[in-house]
Design a protein around this motif. Structure first.
Motif, mmCIF file in Angstrom:
data_model
loop_
_atom_site.group_PDB
_atom_site.id
_atom_site.type_symbol
_atom_site.label_atom_id
_atom_site.label_comp_id
_atom_site.label_asym_id
_atom_site.label_seq_id
_atom_site.Cartn_x
_atom_site.Cartn_y
_atom_site.Cartn_z
ATOM 1 N N SER A 1 0.595 -1.322 -0.281
ATOM 2 C CA SER A 1 -0.223 -0.387 -0.374
ATOM 3 C C SER A 1 0.773 1.316 0.129
ATOM 4 C CB SER A 1 -0.643 -0.423 1.126
ATOM 5 O OG SER A 1 -1.918 -1.197 0.860
ATOM 6 N N GLU B 1 -6.643 -1.392 -4.545
ATOM 7 C CA GLU B 1 -6.784 -1.420 -2.632
ATOM 8 C C GLU B 1 -8.184 -1.332 -1.816
ATOM 9 O OE1 GLU B 1 -4.577 -1.392 -0.933
ATOM 10 O OE2 GLU B 1 -2.807 0.647 -1.547
ATOM 11 N N MET C 1 -11.113 -6.340 -0.193
ATOM 12 C CA MET C 1 -12.639 -7.458 -0.535
ATOM 13 C C MET C 1 -12.075 -8.856 -0.412
ATOM 14 S SD MET C 1 -14.529 -5.861 -3.679
ATOM 15 C CE MET C 1 -16.168 -6.727 -3.568
ATOM 16 N N ILE D 1 -8.526 -9.788 0.914
ATOM 17 C CA ILE D 1 -7.903 -10.540 2.526
ATOM 18 C C ILE D 1 -9.194 -10.188 3.644
ATOM 19 C CG2 ILE D 1 -5.776 -9.625 0.888
ATOM 20 C CD1 ILE D 1 -4.955 -7.913 2.833
ATOM 21 N N HIS D 2 -9.764 -8.879 3.681
ATOM 22 C CA HIS D 2 -11.027 -8.445 4.981
ATOM 23 C C HIS D 2 -12.106 -9.319 4.634
ATOM 24 C CE1 HIS D 2 -7.361 -6.278 6.121
ATOM 25 N NE2 HIS D 2 -7.416 -5.394 5.147
ATOM 26 N N ASP E 1 -19.466 -5.351 -0.722
ATOM 27 C CA ASP E 1 -18.853 -7.100 -0.359
ATOM 28 C C ASP E 1 -19.668 -7.812 0.271
ATOM 29 O OD1 ASP E 1 -18.229 -6.864 2.416
ATOM 30 O OD2 ASP E 1 -16.444 -6.058 1.290
ATOM 31 N N GLY F 1 -17.868 -7.003 7.073
ATOM 32 C CA GLY F 1 -18.388 -5.816 7.797
ATOM 33 C C GLY F 1 -17.262 -5.444 8.843
ATOM 34 N N ALA G 1 -10.727 2.029 11.429
ATOM 35 C CA ALA G 1 -10.610 1.375 9.853
ATOM 36 C C ALA G 1 -9.863 2.695 8.716
ATOM 37 C CB ALA G 1 -11.373 0.574 9.085
ATOM 38 N N TRP H 1 -3.465 1.612 10.675
ATOM 39 C CA TRP H 1 -4.383 0.498 11.699
ATOM 40 C C TRP H 1 -4.781 0.174 10.479
ATOM 41 C CZ3 TRP H 1 -9.535 -1.392 11.959
ATOM 42 C CH2 TRP H 1 -9.647 -2.397 13.465
ATOM 43 N N THR I 1 -5.875 -4.909 10.620
ATOM 44 C CA THR I 1 -6.099 -6.122 11.451
ATOM 45 C C THR I 1 -6.085 -7.502 10.459
ATOM 46 O OG1 THR I 1 -8.844 -6.298 10.017
ATOM 47 C CG2 THR I 1 -8.518 -5.239 12.159
ATOM 48 N N ALA I 2 -4.930 -7.079 9.780
ATOM 49 C CA ALA I 2 -4.175 -8.046 8.324
ATOM 50 C C ALA I 2 -3.940 -9.554 9.330
ATOM 51 C CB ALA I 2 -3.710 -7.285 7.367
ATOM 52 N N GLY J 1 -1.491 -5.442 4.613
ATOM 53 C CA GLY J 1 -1.399 -4.137 5.636
ATOM 54 C C GLY J 1 -0.655 -3.492 7.211
ATOM 55 N N ALA J 2 -0.272 -2.456 5.334
ATOM 56 C CA ALA J 2 0.565 -1.210 6.203
ATOM 57 C C ALA J 2 -0.860 -0.733 6.632
ATOM 58 C CB ALA J 2 1.116 -0.691 5.343
ATOM 59 N N MET K 1 -2.706 1.587 4.761
ATOM 60 C CA MET K 1 -2.931 2.475 4.452
ATOM 61 C C MET K 1 -3.098 2.552 3.116
ATOM 62 S SD MET K 1 -0.465 4.710 5.784
ATOM 63 C CE MET K 1 -0.174 5.856 4.198
ATOM 64 N N LEU L 1 -7.476 2.125 3.033
ATOM 65 C CA LEU L 1 -8.329 2.902 2.588
ATOM 66 C C LEU L 1 -7.807 5.078 2.828
ATOM 67 C CD1 LEU L 1 -10.503 0.966 4.995
ATOM 68 C CD2 LEU L 1 -11.610 1.364 2.898
ATOM 69 N N PRO L 2 -6.994 4.847 3.869
ATOM 70 C CA PRO L 2 -6.618 6.331 3.315
ATOM 71 C C PRO L 2 -6.065 6.587 2.023
ATOM 72 C CG PRO L 2 -5.572 5.608 5.087
ATOM 73 C CD PRO L 2 -6.763 4.128 4.539
#
Ligand code: ATP
Ligand code: MG
Lengths: 110, 142
Positions: free
Chosen positions: A35, B49, B54, B56-57, B79, B83, B90, B95, B97-98, B108-109, B111, B113-114
């Motif tokens: 990312s 991203e 969709m 991995i989470h 997805d 949820g 998130a 942040w 939870t990967a 899992g960085a 980054m 969603l940002p």
């Protein structure tokens, strides 16, 4: 410089056959966190990483990198190489650590 | 608003090997309608991203692509759950939870969603245990 010139001047091994080595390299980006690479990488850069799995190809293609340089003497698996060939993306293996690999690029004026 | 293009793409849970497929299909579809290359790059980042998240989470889902007459590109990533319990967390850079597996691969960085929010012209996220939906809009011309 072009990928071809980089290969000639470093002796690093291009592992993809037929992928386009005439592309220009304009700068480089180093990270193994996908990312960060997606968010910060720029088109035509060389991406220096120690990640060698299949998702590297999607990231490099979507980010429009010139090539991917795998550092630390690591090797790309066969399925990753063939996916890169399908996408016309050059993969290169460097036997140097990430920092030394980047230094080499700087010395060559990338 | 009349749609000049409408497509959907399916994304499978845990399908790491094909991660990025939907995003590259979106990219090649949009190439046909002549999107500004800079806009295209932003779309590629956001799509990748959202697609990866969709995989991995979440438990997979569908991506809807619409281009409307007014020169807007709409993307919806929907997805099937589980949820996101705390959207504010998130959306916080860093942040995550990967899973261990995902982190080993360089995900899992925290980054994703940002990044999506930053590159899109409009960004909305909704989530419940039934699933997460991300609504993105881009202008064809920058
Ligand atoms: N579609 C989704 N379904 C369920 N949870 C999600 C979804 N997308 C994001 N999340 C949650 O939000 C967190 C932050 O997501 P974000 O994409 O920013 O980071 P990440 O995926 O953990 O890491 P990165 O994207 O940097 O590889 C995730 O760790 C996960 O807990
Ligand atoms: Mg993510």
């Amino acid at each position: 410089m072009t990928i071809q010139q980089l290969i000639e001047q470093t002796g690093w091994k291009p592992v993809t056959k037929d992928a386009d080595v005439t592309k220009e390299i304009k700068g480089a980006y180093c990270s193994d966190l996908l990312s960060w690479v997606m968010g910060k990488g720029q088109p035509d850069q060389a991406w220096i990483t120690v990640q060698s799995h299949i998702n590297v190809i999607a990231v490099a293609v979507l980010r429009e990198f010139s090539c991917v340089i795998l550092a630390e003497g690591a090797q790309f698996p066969e399925n990753v190489i063939s996916r890169a060939e399908d996408e016309d993306l050059v993969l290169i293996e460097s036997d140097l650590p990430v920092f030394e690999t980047a230094r080499k690029l700087i010395e060559l004026g990338v | 608003m009349n749609k000049i293009l409408q497509k959907e793409f399916h994304v499978e849970r845990d399908d790491y090997a094909n991660a990025g497929m939907a995003s590259s299909q979106i990219k090649s579809t949009l190439k046909q309608v002549g999107v500004d290359p800079k806009v295209m790059r932003r779309i590629a980042v956001a799509a990748y991203e959202a697609e990866i998240n969709m995989i991995i989470h979440a438990w997979g889902g569908v991506v809807y692509l619409d281009v409307t007459e007014d020169g807007m590109i709409h993307l919806i990533f929907q997805d099937c759950g589980p949820g996101i319990p705390d959207l504010e967390k998130a959306m916080t850079p860093g942040w995550s939870t990967a899973s261990k597996k995902a982190r080993e691969l360089g995900f899992g960085a925290g980054m994703g969603l940002p990044n999506i929010k930053r590159v899109s012209d409009e960004f909305t996220i909704e989530s419940s245990p039934a699933g997460t939906s991300i609504f993105l809009t881009f202008r064809v011309e920058e």
